[in-house]
Write an enzyme that holds these catalytic residues in place. Sequence first.
Site, PDB file in Angstrom:
ATOM      1  N   HIS A 152      12.822  -8.646   8.913  1.00 24.32           N
ATOM      2  CA  HIS A 152      11.923  -7.418   8.377  1.00 24.32           C
ATOM      3  C   HIS A 152      11.074  -7.080   9.579  1.00 24.32           C
ATOM      4  CE1 HIS A 152       8.427  -5.735   6.408  1.00 24.32           C
ATOM      5  NE2 HIS A 152       9.357  -4.977   6.235  1.00 24.32           N
ATOM      6  N   HIS A 206      11.211  -3.494  12.075  1.00 22.50           N
ATOM      7  CA  HIS A 206      10.099  -2.585  12.387  1.00 22.50           C
ATOM      8  C   HIS A 206       9.720  -2.319  13.887  1.00 22.50           C
ATOM      9  CE1 HIS A 206       8.742  -1.070   8.488  1.00 22.50           C
ATOM     10  NE2 HIS A 206       9.350  -2.196   7.791  1.00 22.50           N
ATOM     11  N   HIS A 264      15.275  -1.353   3.602  1.00 20.70           N
ATOM     12  CA  HIS A 264      14.392  -1.705   2.627  1.00 20.70           C
ATOM     13  C   HIS A 264      14.942  -1.779   1.005  1.00 20.70           C
ATOM     14  CE1 HIS A 264      11.302  -0.864   5.781  1.00 20.70           C
ATOM     15  NE2 HIS A 264      11.013  -1.990   5.174  1.00 20.70           N
ATOM     16  N   GLU A 272       7.518   6.952   5.026  1.00 21.22           N
ATOM     17  CA  GLU A 272       7.219   5.844   5.730  1.00 21.22           C
ATOM     18  C   GLU A 272       5.633   5.803   6.180  1.00 21.22           C
ATOM     19  OE1 GLU A 272       9.533   4.765   9.270  1.00 21.22           O
ATOM     20  OE2 GLU A 272       8.494   2.731   9.224  1.00 21.22           O
ATOM     21  N   HIS A 305       4.005   4.817   2.334  1.00 21.32           N
ATOM     22  CA  HIS A 305       4.316   3.358   2.488  1.00 21.32           C
ATOM     23  C   HIS A 305       3.249   2.613   3.226  1.00 21.32           C
ATOM     24  CE1 HIS A 305       6.223   0.805   5.340  1.00 21.32           C
ATOM     25  NE2 HIS A 305       6.612   0.098   4.509  1.00 21.32           N
ATOM     26  N   HIS A 322       0.645  -0.459   2.151  1.00 19.81           N
ATOM     27  CA  HIS A 322       0.831  -2.059   2.844  1.00 19.81           C
ATOM     28  C   HIS A 322      -0.966  -2.266   2.995  1.00 19.81           C
ATOM     29  CE1 HIS A 322       4.692  -3.646   3.874  1.00 19.81           C
ATOM     30  NE2 HIS A 322       5.033  -2.497   3.650  1.00 19.81           N
ATOM     31  N   HIS A 334       7.791  -1.678  -2.603  1.00 19.02           N
ATOM     32  CA  HIS A 334       8.812  -1.104  -2.114  1.00 19.02           C
ATOM     33  C   HIS A 334       9.987  -0.669  -3.088  1.00 19.02           C
ATOM     34  CE1 HIS A 334       8.958  -0.872   2.159  1.00 19.02           C
ATOM     35  NE2 HIS A 334       7.992  -1.691   2.027  1.00 19.02           N
TER      36      HIS A 334
HETATM   37 CU   LIG Z   1       9.126  -2.790   5.892  1.00 18.16          CU
END
Ligand SMILES: [Cu+2]
Length: 494
Positions: A36, A40, A67, A171, A186, A190, A226
């Site tokens: 993951h 990124h 994802h 994103e 997104h 986080h 997600h």
């Molecule tokens: Cu991610």
Amino acid sequence: MRQEPAIVRMNFTGTIKNPEQRVAYLGEDVGMNSHHSHWHMDFPFWWKEKEYGVYKDRKGELFYWMHHQLIARFDLERLSNNLPFVEPLYWEEKIVDGFYPQTTYRVGGEFPARPDNFEFQDLENIKVKDMVDYTRRIREAISQQAVITTTGEYYSLNNTSGINTLGALIEPSTDSKHPEYYGALHNYGHIMLGQITDPKGKFNMPPGVMEHFETATRDPAFFRLHKYIDNLFTMHKDLLPKYTQEELAFPGVKVTDLTVDELVTYFEDFDIDLLNALDDTHELEDVEIKARVRRLNHKPFAFHLTVSSQQDATAAVRVFLGPKYDWFGQEIPMNEKRLYMVEIDKFVAKVNKGMTTVQRKSSESSVTIPDRETTKDLVKKVHDAIQTGSTFYANKDVRHCGYPERLLLPKGKKEGMPFTLYVIVTNYETEKVNDLPYDYDYGGSISYCGVLSGHKYPDSKPMGFPFDRQIDGDYFFTENMYQKDVTITFQDNE
Ligand SMILES: [Cu+2]
């Protein structure tokens, strides 16, 4: 302190009183987190392709696809452990499951923990209400199949590249068509989760696990966030027309058989070298300190595909694994199952006129990478080269992004658990994007991680084809597809 070698047993974070603990071995798997975080790194949201001169093909779509596959794969693991599919979270509802990372920064104290049933909090710069507004605007764009750009025009989502636009928007990356209006659903999600226990910074807590790509999948809330985002992508895909028989078929080509070796999974002990994670004394020799962790693995397997063709052809082969039954033990209809289908391989093969058997090994999968080289091995190679006066070449092309090879199969069950194995063979000539040889090596693990060498993603079909759009079970199956039940057996070696 005694300068003695040691192996420390590493446990997962919680206790078995927490149902989520049953799948902690996947969320907390180092290889999974590494996959993951490297994704990124390969596709940073802040990447400015014009300025840097490096174009990242289908970046927004890859954001969706990688994802989406992480959640689908996690859901198969949940089923294997008698847990229901992941539920999305919502900005104005409690986050039922907490998470205690049991992890400390080298400097800066402990990773903050989140008790059960916590609610989202307004941060200094991000308000819960903003998240609700961003979501509403994104849903509106999806339903009207067009986003509004910064100059007030409509930009259509009603085509195969709509998902790329939407991925960049959600994103968001620097390609977002209107970052002010659609926000940063997104990325802010986080941060909201990472700072939930110290929203105003009163206690100067360091960032939570959700604020690092290296640790995010450890928190079950990662998959909830997600899933929430993935449902938006599904909403978009569901508005696109179903694939027609012409789009699905490969005239003259028929898959007549699909066989696969025994699918067996097991847990193994793996030692992680802590050499470069510990403070030590320069004057003293290094001592081997290792952390021993349980990790999922499977026996290597191969599948064999028999294809009958009326002509010589170059075929794109896509292989998926999905659940047969849901948590209640009910068989899942195809149109629902498609959302849980995990692409376990995609490759191109030559098919001759007549019968051809195509063989493919699990280790060749286009979604995975093997265990990476350890720092110690690398250092040793360099030392050896210095000692012998030879040249050491670093392999700069080695792929770091890729699902761990040993996690290709979900655990399954001791008594054997049925899954659906599905394959579709299509005409590669009509979907290729360049004239490179059909077996050109892009460096592996391209399915979820794309191609980095400046090439285009090698096929033009939407990622997830043919399961990314709604399916009418009665009209879906064509001769170039094959599906069968397979059993995954977990070998308990406890
Ligand atoms: Cu991610």
